[in-house]
Enzyme design. Sequence first.
Site, PDB file in Angstrom:
ATOM      1  NE  ARG A   1      41.558  39.697  35.782  1.00  0.00           N
ATOM      2  CZ  ARG A   1      40.794  40.243  34.647  1.00  0.00           C
ATOM      3  NH1 ARG A   1      39.526  39.736  34.510  1.00  0.00           N
ATOM      4  NH2 ARG A   1      40.925  41.272  34.114  1.00  0.00           N
TER       5      ARG A   1
ATOM      6  CG  HIS B   1      33.461  44.832  28.497  1.00  0.00           C
ATOM      7  ND1 HIS B   1      33.848  43.895  29.532  1.00  0.00           N
ATOM      8  CD2 HIS B   1      33.095  45.804  29.106  1.00  0.00           C
ATOM      9  CE1 HIS B   1      34.383  44.337  30.645  1.00  0.00           C
ATOM     10  NE2 HIS B   1      33.672  45.695  30.472  1.00  0.00           N
TER      11      HIS B   1
ATOM     12  CB  CYS C   1      34.956  56.124   9.540  1.00  0.00           C
ATOM     13  SG  CYS C   1      34.426  54.704   8.354  1.00  0.00           S
TER      14      CYS C   1
ATOM     15  CB  CYS D   1      37.169  56.403   6.341  1.00  0.00           C
ATOM     16  SG  CYS D   1      38.088  55.158   7.299  1.00  0.00           S
TER      17      CYS D   1
HETATM   18  P1  NAD Z   1      37.576  36.779  34.799  1.00  0.00           P
HETATM   19  O1  NAD Z   1      38.510  35.648  34.019  1.00  0.00           O
HETATM   20  O2  NAD Z   1      38.332  37.785  35.606  1.00  0.00           O
HETATM   21  O3  NAD Z   1      36.825  35.912  36.145  1.00  0.00           O
HETATM   22  C1  NAD Z   1      36.082  35.072  35.723  1.00  0.00           C
HETATM   23  C2  NAD Z   1      35.386  34.273  37.054  1.00  0.00           C
HETATM   24  O4  NAD Z   1      34.529  33.186  36.831  1.00  0.00           O
HETATM   25  C3  NAD Z   1      36.512  33.861  37.921  1.00  0.00           C
HETATM   26  O5  NAD Z   1      36.264  33.958  39.096  1.00  0.00           O
HETATM   27  C4  NAD Z   1      36.300  32.130  37.891  1.00  0.00           C
HETATM   28  O6  NAD Z   1      36.421  31.463  38.970  1.00  0.00           O
HETATM   29  C5  NAD Z   1      34.721  31.973  37.512  1.00  0.00           C
HETATM   30  N1  NAD Z   1      34.310  30.787  36.850  1.00  0.00           N
HETATM   31  C6  NAD Z   1      35.002  30.334  35.882  1.00  0.00           C
HETATM   32  N2  NAD Z   1      34.079  29.419  35.354  1.00  0.00           N
HETATM   33  C7  NAD Z   1      33.120  29.372  36.015  1.00  0.00           C
HETATM   34  C8  NAD Z   1      31.695  28.528  36.017  1.00  0.00           C
HETATM   35  N3  NAD Z   1      31.605  27.517  35.173  1.00  0.00           N
HETATM   36  N4  NAD Z   1      30.711  28.969  36.723  1.00  0.00           N
HETATM   37  C9  NAD Z   1      30.880  30.030  37.636  1.00  0.00           C
HETATM   38  N5  NAD Z   1      32.089  30.664  37.704  1.00  0.00           N
HETATM   39  C10 NAD Z   1      33.153  30.423  36.718  1.00  0.00           C
HETATM   40  O7  NAD Z   1      36.438  37.400  33.930  1.00  0.00           O
HETATM   41  P2  NAD Z   1      35.466  38.720  34.135  1.00  0.00           P
HETATM   42  O8  NAD Z   1      35.367  38.940  35.806  1.00  0.00           O
HETATM   43  O9  NAD Z   1      34.322  38.523  33.236  1.00  0.00           O
HETATM   44  O10 NAD Z   1      36.570  39.638  33.389  1.00  0.00           O
HETATM   45  C11 NAD Z   1      36.101  40.495  32.882  1.00  0.00           C
HETATM   46  C12 NAD Z   1      36.516  40.455  31.339  1.00  0.00           C
HETATM   47  O11 NAD Z   1      36.619  39.464  30.721  1.00  0.00           O
HETATM   48  C13 NAD Z   1      35.793  41.563  30.447  1.00  0.00           C
HETATM   49  O12 NAD Z   1      36.855  42.332  29.918  1.00  0.00           O
HETATM   50  C14 NAD Z   1      35.226  40.380  29.304  1.00  0.00           C
HETATM   51  O13 NAD Z   1      35.032  40.965  28.310  1.00  0.00           O
HETATM   52  C15 NAD Z   1      36.421  39.382  29.232  1.00  0.00           C
HETATM   53  N6  NAD Z   1      36.162  38.154  28.789  1.00  0.00           N
HETATM   54  C16 NAD Z   1      35.068  37.839  28.010  1.00  0.00           C
HETATM   55  C17 NAD Z   1      34.954  36.380  27.439  1.00  0.00           C
HETATM   56  C18 NAD Z   1      33.546  35.985  27.008  1.00  0.00           C
HETATM   57  O14 NAD Z   1      33.023  36.857  26.159  1.00  0.00           O
HETATM   58  N7  NAD Z   1      33.019  34.794  27.222  1.00  0.00           N
HETATM   59  C19 NAD Z   1      35.821  35.534  27.940  1.00  0.00           C
HETATM   60  C20 NAD Z   1      37.169  36.149  28.520  1.00  0.00           C
HETATM   61  C21 NAD Z   1      37.103  37.334  29.111  1.00  0.00           C
END
Ligand code: NAD
Length: 246
Positions: free
Chosen positions: A44, A127, A138, A156
Amino acid sequence: MKDNGVDRMNRDIKKLADIIKNSNNMVVMTGAGMDTESNIPDFRSKDGLWYKVDPAKVATVEALHENYPLFHEFYSARIKNMDSITPHEGHYVLAELEEKGYITSLATQNISGLHAMAGSQNVYELHGNIKEIRCNECNTGHSIEEFLNMKTCNNCGENALRPDIVLFGEMLPTITWQKAIRDVENSDVLVVIGTSLQVYPVNQFPYMTRGKTIYINMEQIRGYNFDIEIIGKAGEVLTELKEILL
Ligand code: NAD
């Protein structure tokens, strides 16, 4: 003398170190912000994955069924990107804190597998993991190459392959989720790192602990009442914490 942001951050990291020294049961929860310093974009932020792509169109059960080419293209790119990805110092600090007995378990929303790669043992991948591939029907495991080559399930029949991750519209893995809840409920400290806490039900964790709550994130958060909020980069904050604590 006036207190600036850096002084406040250092003071809060020292406070956190004291809390950790006195804790018996600390649980850590991480989100996409934990991985951005390893060059995996978060969802985000403005450089994030979803800034240009609508998650409702790609990371969903509907996309898997109704627009498999788009689904496949998006996840193929993300899987290929993982080849060059390694944990950063912050992941290693968390693994070391667990090894030294400070961390009971770590629940992550990330699908990257970087915590395990850094050596964390007790990790709940809420996740799933993008590098594990299975049949959508399957559940038979398949190789990454089979997914990248758009093969179908050889067990499957002709069903689609997919990463073993939780898509929007799907349930979290029940046993992993229950273990994580149990640990959070029993925790005396919950440290939440790098998540905007917008995704349900993981965003309920801060309400489930009776212990101290700490938030480490680049941006502030609304709607929660953490005992300590440290605004900074996960890798830098954790490196500083390690210097004070270990
Ligand atoms: P999000 O993008 O909503 O929020 C990430 C937050 O981390 C933001 O508030 C941002 O300001 C902060 N941030 C960014 N870089 C940072 C840093 N270096 N240090 C500290 N804070 C930092 O992500 P979320 O809340 O984890 O959303 C959940 C979803 O994102 C899940 O479904 C997840 O599976 C998925 N996701 C996972 C990955 C991954 O595996 N790395 C990557 C993208 C999204």
